[in-house]
Design a protein around this motif. Structure first.
Motif, PDB file in Angstrom:
ATOM      1  N   GLU A 185     -25.634   4.385  53.064  1.00  0.00           N
ATOM      2  CA  GLU A 185     -26.881   4.725  53.786  1.00  0.00           C
ATOM      3  C   GLU A 185     -27.342   5.936  53.177  1.00  0.00           C
ATOM      4  OE1 GLU A 185     -26.062   4.172  57.727  1.00  0.00           O
ATOM      5  OE2 GLU A 185     -25.670   1.989  57.537  1.00  0.00           O
ATOM      6  N   ILE A 186     -28.174   6.110  52.126  1.00  0.00           N
ATOM      7  CA  ILE A 186     -28.777   7.309  51.687  1.00  0.00           C
ATOM      8  C   ILE A 186     -29.759   7.857  52.566  1.00  0.00           C
ATOM      9  CG2 ILE A 186     -29.892   8.689  49.863  1.00  0.00           C
ATOM     10  CD1 ILE A 186     -26.970   7.582  49.021  1.00  0.00           C
ATOM     11  N   GLY A 187     -29.671   9.119  53.138  1.00  0.00           N
ATOM     12  CA  GLY A 187     -30.566   9.715  53.782  1.00  0.00           C
ATOM     13  C   GLY A 187     -31.638  10.525  52.927  1.00  0.00           C
ATOM     14  N   ALA A 188     -32.657  10.987  53.749  1.00  0.00           N
ATOM     15  CA  ALA A 188     -33.753  11.572  53.230  1.00  0.00           C
ATOM     16  C   ALA A 188     -33.526  13.000  52.918  1.00  0.00           C
ATOM     17  CB  ALA A 188     -35.028  11.310  54.161  1.00  0.00           C
ATOM     18  N   ASP A 189     -32.346  13.476  53.341  1.00  0.00           N
ATOM     19  CA  ASP A 189     -32.094  14.981  53.118  1.00  0.00           C
ATOM     20  C   ASP A 189     -32.003  15.324  51.606  1.00  0.00           C
ATOM     21  OD1 ASP A 189     -28.679  15.304  52.517  1.00  0.00           O
ATOM     22  OD2 ASP A 189     -29.504  13.366  53.610  1.00  0.00           O
ATOM     23  N   ALA A 190     -32.201  16.718  51.557  1.00  0.00           N
ATOM     24  CA  ALA A 190     -32.372  17.272  50.303  1.00  0.00           C
ATOM     25  C   ALA A 190     -31.025  16.963  49.277  1.00  0.00           C
ATOM     26  CB  ALA A 190     -32.552  18.787  50.198  1.00  0.00           C
ATOM     27  N   MET A 191     -29.843  16.926  49.983  1.00  0.00           N
ATOM     28  CA  MET A 191     -28.570  16.896  49.222  1.00  0.00           C
ATOM     29  C   MET A 191     -28.192  15.609  48.963  1.00  0.00           C
ATOM     30  SD  MET A 191     -24.748  17.912  50.778  1.00  0.00           S
ATOM     31  CE  MET A 191     -25.243  19.370  50.736  1.00  0.00           C
ATOM     32  N   SER A 192     -28.686  14.585  49.799  1.00  0.00           N
ATOM     33  CA  SER A 192     -28.467  13.003  49.294  1.00  0.00           C
ATOM     34  C   SER A 192     -29.454  12.924  48.050  1.00  0.00           C
ATOM     35  CB  SER A 192     -29.075  12.203  50.607  1.00  0.00           C
ATOM     36  OG  SER A 192     -27.943  12.325  51.578  1.00  0.00           O
ATOM     37  N   GLN A 193     -30.713  13.245  48.248  1.00  0.00           N
ATOM     38  CA  GLN A 193     -31.810  12.771  47.055  1.00  0.00           C
ATOM     39  C   GLN A 193     -31.225  13.656  45.760  1.00  0.00           C
ATOM     40  OE1 GLN A 193     -34.028  10.775  47.531  1.00  0.00           O
ATOM     41  NE2 GLN A 193     -33.045  10.365  49.717  1.00  0.00           N
ATOM     42  N   ARG A 194     -30.588  14.665  45.844  1.00  0.00           N
ATOM     43  CA  ARG A 194     -30.031  15.384  44.453  1.00  0.00           C
ATOM     44  C   ARG A 194     -28.843  14.660  44.169  1.00  0.00           C
ATOM     45  NH1 ARG A 194     -31.094  20.510  47.323  1.00  0.00           N
ATOM     46  NH2 ARG A 194     -28.906  20.545  47.867  1.00  0.00           N
ATOM     47  N   LEU A 195     -28.216  14.047  44.988  1.00  0.00           N
ATOM     48  CA  LEU A 195     -26.991  13.227  44.481  1.00  0.00           C
ATOM     49  C   LEU A 195     -27.573  11.870  43.692  1.00  0.00           C
ATOM     50  CD1 LEU A 195     -23.778  13.282  44.536  1.00  0.00           C
ATOM     51  CD2 LEU A 195     -24.069  11.703  46.605  1.00  0.00           C
ATOM     52  N   VAL A 196     -28.711  11.470  44.291  1.00  0.00           N
ATOM     53  CA  VAL A 196     -29.070  10.023  43.454  1.00  0.00           C
ATOM     54  C   VAL A 196     -29.636  10.697  42.269  1.00  0.00           C
ATOM     55  CG1 VAL A 196     -31.017   8.253  43.769  1.00  0.00           C
ATOM     56  CG2 VAL A 196     -29.548   9.132  45.856  1.00  0.00           C
ATOM     57  N   GLN A 197     -30.271  11.704  42.263  1.00  0.00           N
ATOM     58  CA  GLN A 197     -31.063  12.113  41.174  1.00  0.00           C
ATOM     59  C   GLN A 197     -30.006  12.535  39.915  1.00  0.00           C
ATOM     60  OE1 GLN A 197     -33.427  15.510  42.203  1.00  0.00           O
ATOM     61  NE2 GLN A 197     -35.035  13.970  43.171  1.00  0.00           N
ATOM     62  N   ALA A 198     -29.137  13.261  40.328  1.00  0.00           N
ATOM     63  CA  ALA A 198     -27.792  13.334  39.644  1.00  0.00           C
ATOM     64  C   ALA A 198     -27.122  12.019  38.868  1.00  0.00           C
ATOM     65  CB  ALA A 198     -26.892  14.293  40.163  1.00  0.00           C
ATOM     66  N   ALA A 199     -27.104  11.183  39.690  1.00  0.00           N
ATOM     67  CA  ALA A 199     -26.368   9.995  39.263  1.00  0.00           C
ATOM     68  C   ALA A 199     -27.299   9.392  38.138  1.00  0.00           C
ATOM     69  CB  ALA A 199     -26.177   9.089  40.563  1.00  0.00           C
ATOM     70  N   ASP A 200     -28.479   9.208  38.628  1.00  0.00           N
ATOM     71  CA  ASP A 200     -29.494   8.766  37.507  1.00  0.00           C
ATOM     72  C   ASP A 200     -29.512   9.323  36.216  1.00  0.00           C
ATOM     73  OD1 ASP A 200     -30.258   6.724  39.366  1.00  0.00           O
ATOM     74  OD2 ASP A 200     -32.182   7.767  40.303  1.00  0.00           O
ATOM     75  N   GLN A 201     -29.732  10.826  36.414  1.00  0.00           N
ATOM     76  CA  GLN A 201     -29.803  11.463  35.097  1.00  0.00           C
ATOM     77  C   GLN A 201     -28.637  11.493  34.209  1.00  0.00           C
ATOM     78  OE1 GLN A 201     -30.594  15.460  36.425  1.00  0.00           O
ATOM     79  NE2 GLN A 201     -32.583  14.928  37.259  1.00  0.00           N
ATOM     80  N   MET A 202     -27.400  11.253  34.927  1.00  0.00           N
ATOM     81  CA  MET A 202     -26.102  11.064  34.052  1.00  0.00           C
ATOM     82  C   MET A 202     -25.946   9.641  33.778  1.00  0.00           C
ATOM     83  SD  MET A 202     -22.202  11.824  35.718  1.00  0.00           S
ATOM     84  CE  MET A 202     -22.312  13.389  35.872  1.00  0.00           C
ATOM     85  N   ALA A 203     -26.478   8.819  34.376  1.00  0.00           N
ATOM     86  CA  ALA A 203     -26.265   7.443  33.797  1.00  0.00           C
ATOM     87  C   ALA A 203     -27.296   7.311  32.541  1.00  0.00           C
ATOM     88  CB  ALA A 203     -26.738   6.393  34.842  1.00  0.00           C
ATOM     89  N   ALA A 204     -28.319   7.873  32.676  1.00  0.00           N
ATOM     90  CA  ALA A 204     -29.288   7.913  31.471  1.00  0.00           C
ATOM     91  C   ALA A 204     -28.550   8.494  29.926  1.00  0.00           C
ATOM     92  CB  ALA A 204     -30.575   8.351  31.750  1.00  0.00           C
ATOM     93  N   LYS A 205     -27.824   9.508  30.162  1.00  0.00           N
ATOM     94  CA  LYS A 205     -27.317  10.385  29.210  1.00  0.00           C
ATOM     95  C   LYS A 205     -25.992   9.580  28.743  1.00  0.00           C
ATOM     96  CE  LYS A 205     -29.027  14.896  30.492  1.00  0.00           C
ATOM     97  NZ  LYS A 205     -28.804  16.134  31.076  1.00  0.00           N
ATOM     98  N   ALA A 206     -25.336   8.889  29.571  1.00  0.00           N
ATOM     99  CA  ALA A 206     -24.146   8.549  29.302  1.00  0.00           C
ATOM    100  C   ALA A 206     -24.019   7.597  28.086  1.00  0.00           C
ATOM    101  CB  ALA A 206     -23.500   7.752  30.476  1.00  0.00           C
ATOM    102  N   VAL A 207     -24.945   6.601  27.828  1.00  0.00           N
ATOM    103  CA  VAL A 207     -24.813   5.709  26.640  1.00  0.00           C
ATOM    104  C   VAL A 207     -24.649   6.586  25.294  1.00  0.00           C
ATOM    105  CG1 VAL A 207     -26.115   3.912  25.533  1.00  0.00           C
ATOM    106  CG2 VAL A 207     -25.804   3.934  27.897  1.00  0.00           C
TER     107      VAL A 207
END
Length: 381
Positions: free
Chosen positions: A262-284
């Protein structure tokens, strides 16, 4: 004068559920007690006040009864009522003292001393009494004292005398871990899981395991095992799983965990989602280069692992293992997990067997090996 027995107290004790039958005691006066009018009136007042929750008045009345008591019978009835009143008030040491003054036995005294936190006295009384309930109390009191080795011996005695009940084995495993008895801990957990490899059994086992200090990599492997056994269910655990996965470069794992939390709207949760997206994009693009050398191959393995490319992850972890040390053990552990996710149980067990005891990965590798033996491969998630 006749005094009716107070209703037995069923207040929860301070021990675990294992002690419920022992410390959920009720202390009461006999159903009918012939005493003098002075004593009887005070006892009735104490009983009524206690039932009404007026502990101060109850204690005052029972003290009057004890002062007025002249005969052995009156002293006994007054002491029993005092124990009841003090128990209702949470004054367990005073309750024990009242009963001890009239020669009460271990079955009454030991639980009261336990609830009072006077563990040495509780143990001494319980040893006089004997029996399974007193053995449980001794084991729990030793645990509360921080005497882990003593608690291990007590639980082993319980099992020897009463059989390998699951709760005894669970507590024994926990005490063995805290006492640093790795061999004993692993033998006990194996005994538990071989008897019952259900999700509920794994839930209990992992709940106990996670109470101990763990390296981040070991904790990440634990969360993977929670997921594999159907026990990664709370948003907080899923968030922690995602954070640890990101540190290990398992971006895909982090994204999947975040998607279920249950991802909240707080800044920390959103940064975590962004970090996961960015890392996944670079992983390949980064994974092949990272996987090529021992110094970075563990992160390369994590990148492949997160993408669900388990065969390539295993190869990368093999490269990382060449560096030896803590990273080598971490690599073998995650190679084993990747192998199980790829459906290769034999390769997984071989990898787990290659994890050493020095760097904090051995116990979780053993649990994963038990999983492999009792449940086989892991469905990819």
């Amino acid at each position: 004068m006749t005094v009716t027995a107070p209703t037995k107290s069923r207040k929860a004790g301070t021990g675990t559920m294992l002690l419920a039958a022992v410390i959920g005691l009720g202390v009461a006066a006999p159903a009918s007690a012939a005493v003098s009018p002075a004593v009887g009136k005070a006892l009735q007042a104490a009983q009524s006040a206690a039932r009404a929750g007026n502990n101060a008045a109850a204690i005052n009345a029972v003290n009057q009864a004890r002062t007025a008591a002249k005969t052995p019978e009156e002293r006994d009835k007054s002491a029993q009522m005092a124990a009841y009143v003090f128990t209702q008030a949470g004054r367990y040491a005073d309750a024990a003292s009242a009963l001890q003054s009239v020669g009460a036995g271990p079955s009454q005294l030991a639980p009261l001393y336990y609830r009072a936190g006077q563990y040495d006295k509780a143990i001494a009384e319980a040893r006089k009494g004997g029996g399974e309930q007193m053995q449980i109390l001794i084991a729990q009191a030793l645990m509360r004292k921080g005497d882990n080795k003593g608690a291990v011996a007590a639980y082993q005695g319980l099992i020897k005398a009463n059989g390998p009940k699951p709760m005894y084995l669970e507590n024994l495993a926990g005490m063995q871990f805290k006492a640093g008895d790795k061999a004993g801990y692993l033998a006990t957990t194996e005994r538990l899981v071989r008897a019952d490899s259900s999700p509920k059994r794994w839930q209990t086992l992992l709940a106990n395991f996670r109470q101990n200090p763990l390296r981040p990599e070991a904790k990440l492997a634990m969360y993977h095992l929670m997921q594999a056994t159907g026990n990664l269910t709370t948003p907080a655990d899923q968030m922690e799983f995602a954070k640890l996965a990101l540190v290990a470069n398992q971006a895909g794992t982090a994204k999947a965990a975040l998607a279920k939390s249950e991802i909240g709207a707080d800044a920390m949760s959103q940064r975590l989602v962004q970090a996961a997206d960015q890392m996944a994009a670079k992983a390949v693009g980064e994974a092949p280069k990272l996987a090529a050398t021992p110094a970075t191959a563990f992160k390369g393995g994590g990148a492949y692992f997160g993408q669900g490319q388990y065969a390539k992850a295993m190869q990368a972890y093999d490269v990382a293992a060449k560096g030896g040390g803590a990273v080598g053990d971490q690599a073998m552990l995650f190679k084993g997990i990747a192998a199980l996710k790829a459906g290769n149980v034999a390769a997984g067990r071989k990898a787990f067997d290659g994890v050493g005891e020095k760097f904090g990965m051995f116990e979780i590798a053993h649990l994963w090996d038990l999983y492999a033996q009792t449940r086989g491969a892991v469905s990819a998630t």
